[in-house]
Design an enzyme around this catalytic site. Sequence first.
Site, mmCIF file in Angstrom:
data_model
loop_
_atom_site.group_PDB
_atom_site.id
_atom_site.type_symbol
_atom_site.label_atom_id
_atom_site.label_comp_id
_atom_site.label_asym_id
_atom_site.label_seq_id
_atom_site.Cartn_x
_atom_site.Cartn_y
_atom_site.Cartn_z
ATOM 1 N N LYS A 169 0.902 -1.230 0.052
ATOM 2 C CA LYS A 169 0.063 -0.122 0.000
ATOM 3 C C LYS A 169 0.946 1.066 -0.021
ATOM 4 O O LYS A 169 0.975 2.091 -0.769
ATOM 5 C CB LYS A 169 -0.807 0.065 1.332
ATOM 6 C CG LYS A 169 -2.102 -1.052 1.316
ATOM 7 C CD LYS A 169 -2.622 -1.288 2.425
ATOM 8 C CE LYS A 169 -3.974 -2.383 2.410
ATOM 9 N NZ LYS A 169 -4.315 -2.722 3.732
ATOM 10 N N GLN B 287 -4.821 -1.703 9.971
ATOM 11 C CA GLN B 287 -4.559 -3.132 9.274
ATOM 12 C C GLN B 287 -5.423 -4.128 10.273
ATOM 13 O O GLN B 287 -4.864 -4.470 11.416
ATOM 14 C CB GLN B 287 -3.075 -3.391 9.313
ATOM 15 C CG GLN B 287 -2.928 -4.535 8.288
ATOM 16 C CD GLN B 287 -3.718 -4.462 6.764
ATOM 17 O OE1 GLN B 287 -3.746 -3.483 6.204
ATOM 18 N NE2 GLN B 287 -4.080 -5.711 6.390
ATOM 19 N N ASP C 39 -11.729 2.745 4.825
ATOM 20 C CA ASP C 39 -11.915 1.149 4.535
ATOM 21 C C ASP C 39 -13.400 0.889 4.702
ATOM 22 O O ASP C 39 -14.023 0.003 4.366
ATOM 23 C CB ASP C 39 -11.472 0.679 5.915
ATOM 24 C CG ASP C 39 -10.159 -0.244 5.716
ATOM 25 O OD1 ASP C 39 -10.054 -0.691 4.487
ATOM 26 O OD2 ASP C 39 -9.290 -0.408 6.624
#
Length: 295
Positions: free
Chosen positions: A54, A98, A121
């Site tokens: 990422k 994460q 997200d």
Amino acid sequence: MSNIKILSGKDVSRKVYSELLPRIVLLKKKNITPGLAVILVGDNPASKVYIKSKARKFKSLGLFSETILLNQAIKESELCKIILSLNKNPKFHGILIQLPLPKHLNKNQILCKISPHKDVDGFHPENAGLLSQGVPRFIPCTPKGIMRIFKHYKISLDGKHVLVLGRSNIVGRPMSLLTSAKIDSANATTTVCHSGTENIENYTESADVVISAIGIPGYLKGSMLKTDAVIIDVGINRVKTDNDKGYSLTGDFDWNSIKNIVSAATPVPGGVGPMTIAMLVENTVEAAEQMIAIS
Ligand code: GUN
């Protein structure tokens, strides 16, 4: 001979980036560089690989990202304080924690501390609620990326039986909402199967599209699927091998047995994975654009 169509997330993601470039240029003209904060708690090896790719992508596009590595034993209150300070920091338009988190941390309590306007997200309850009402703000990256693959390859879901395997908030649940939404690009009849489902073949055998996020390498065999089904493999399973890395990545579908049955499939790697990252970039750009609009 198999004439399976490969649904390349790598190719579609390239298109996404080229379409994002003018939007990034426009933001930069306004002195805004879309920025993402990535929090990793502990040292899960797969998570480390994901966050590295990422960060690499953000850098290659001239975007800003910062990775915050936190000790496995961090207290929930400490982690929440860090999130609250990132919420206030204007350098960051997006915040990503994460997953998975270590077991002592309450994931739901933590995710709802992220500002819903920086929740790229789409896991905050406000954003999950907006999606379930059909008015999404941020759509979770993996299901959003899969919908983009359908659009790119002109795979219509209208009236089809879509089977989603898995019911997580990351993939399965939002995927079922998106595929069954009453919109032109969806309108499927969606079934969700999960660890409590008995006789899964009863569902796989009638599905026109199977999206699997169960994380069991090679679980889905050709004999379980309808001829000409479209399959989307979200499984990125590490399987021990003798190569330099000591593992290889394998999907949830058993490629050897499905390749002469299905009409189209995403490969692993190079299928869903690149799209998840592309949608994270897109959501971060959108977050930066929305921030201008509301400020
Ligand atoms: N872990 C596996 N997939 C994801 C994702 O899309 N977002 C986050 N934050 N963690 C993940």
